[in-house]
Design an enzyme around this catalytic site. Structure first.
Site, short mmCIF file in Angstrom:
data_model
loop_
_atom_site.label_atom_id
_atom_site.label_comp_id
_atom_site.label_asym_id
_atom_site.label_seq_id
_atom_site.Cartn_x
_atom_site.Cartn_y
_atom_site.Cartn_z
CD GLU A 1 -4.60 3.88 -1.45
OE1 GLU A 1 -4.80 4.15 -0.26
OE2 GLU A 1 -5.47 4.01 -2.34
CG ASP B 1 -4.80 8.60 -11.97
OD1 ASP B 1 -5.14 7.97 -10.95
OD2 ASP B 1 -5.60 9.11 -12.77
CG ASP C 1 -1.88 1.16 1.23
OD1 ASP C 1 -2.92 1.04 0.56
OD2 ASP C 1 -1.60 2.18 1.89
#
Length: 308
Positions: free
Chosen positions: A228, A202, A185
């Site tokens: 994410e 992004d 993560d």
């Protein structure tokens, strides 16, 4: 591509048929209808063998892009039907010519040769056309396969592909080698979106995906699990090797910062690691790796924790 782990029946059939036709074309310009039928039979046999050996699994594609695959399948059937119809017509012309020749008292070899050449040319053209249609269908299936198994943003495998890979692993009664899962993560990702915007977010995800791919071996796979979060499946390694991979990813992320509008964005990772066991389910693998990730977050982030 690593993508060849999950190919549908149609892709295999088109590929085998195209290979056989290409082989014929390389050493002869014409082909007899019976030879074409043998090639189709051989391609079908190859696909059935692959299915029987477990190399392909049609069930996996039952609910995936069903309408699009159905359209491609119907196109291929229509194409084969059209090809067979044309070849049958050419064969009938062949028979009519032979019948007419037998009825003639004197055989005009020049005329017969010309007619035979014309028939063979038509047949060769039709087989070439069929091969081109097969190639087009194969490319469409490839495109559909990519669309249904890759995450469009990061170009890593998606969650569906992860579940299919884990299902294949866990169906075995005994694992042939050690396999580890890393759940990753991006730390404080919401703050990155808030400070730099979602476009920058992004860009960070794309940066991380490229970083992971470059750092891993060919047999390892990267999946975007959602948002994410990523999951990496490490094959053929032990616990120490898996831990070193995780630590290397942490270090690479600390020392490489993505740029957005001439600004460096600091990104760190939290990683949860677990070993995949023979009695695991997809849910238990994900639950343990998620629990390890939760420990990494609670213990200060930018670190790796394990859960077994």
């Amino acid at each position: 591509m690593e993508y060849n782990q999950i190919n549908p029946f149609l892709f295999h059939f088109c590929k085998e048929l195209s290979v056989h036709l290409e082989s014929v074309k390389n050493h002869q310009r014409t082909i007899e209808p019976s030879e074409f039928a043998e090639i189709v039979a051989a391609a079908t046999h190859e696909v059935l063998e692959a299915y029987a050996s477990g190399e392909i699994d049609l069930q996996a594609y039952r609910d995936t892009a069903a309408d699009e695959y159905k359209t491609l399948a119907l196109q291929s059937i229509d194409s084969y039907a059209e090809t067979n119809e044309k070849i049958e017509k050419i064969t009938e012309e062949h028979a009519e010519l032979l019948e007419k020749s037998n009825a003639d008292a004197l055989i005009n070899f020049e005329k017969i040769t010309e007619k035979f050449n014309d028939i063979q040319t038509h047949l060769s053209d039709e087989v070439t056309r069929a091969n081109e249609v097969i190639h087009t269908l194969m490319e469409q299936v490839k495109s559909l396969e990519v669309k249904t198994s890759l995450d469009p943003l990061t170009k890593t495998f998606n969650r569906y592909a992860l579940h299919e890979h884990l299902r294949t692993i866990l169906e075995k009664e005994k694992l042939d080698f050690e396999i580890f899962a890393l759940m990753i993560d991006a730390d404080n990702f919401k703050l990155i979106n808030d400070q730099f915007g979602h476009i920058a977010g992004d860009k960070v995800l794309i940066f991380l995906a490229k970083l992971f791919k470059k750092a891993l071996r060919d047999g390892d796979r990267v999946y975007r699990f959602g948002g994410e979060e990523f999951i990496i499946i490490l094959n053929r390694t032990d616990i120490e090797g898996a831990r070193l991979v995780g630590e290397r990813l942490l270090s690479l992320c600390r020392n490489n910062k993505p740029l957005f509008q001439n600004q460096q964005i600091t990104v760190t990772l939290s990683i949860g690691m677990t070993q995949i066991k023979e009695k695991d389910t997809i849910d238990t693998v994900i639950e343990r790796s998620d629990a390890a990730l939760y420990k990494a977050k609670n213990n200060g982030k930018d670190r790796l924790e394990m859960e077994f």
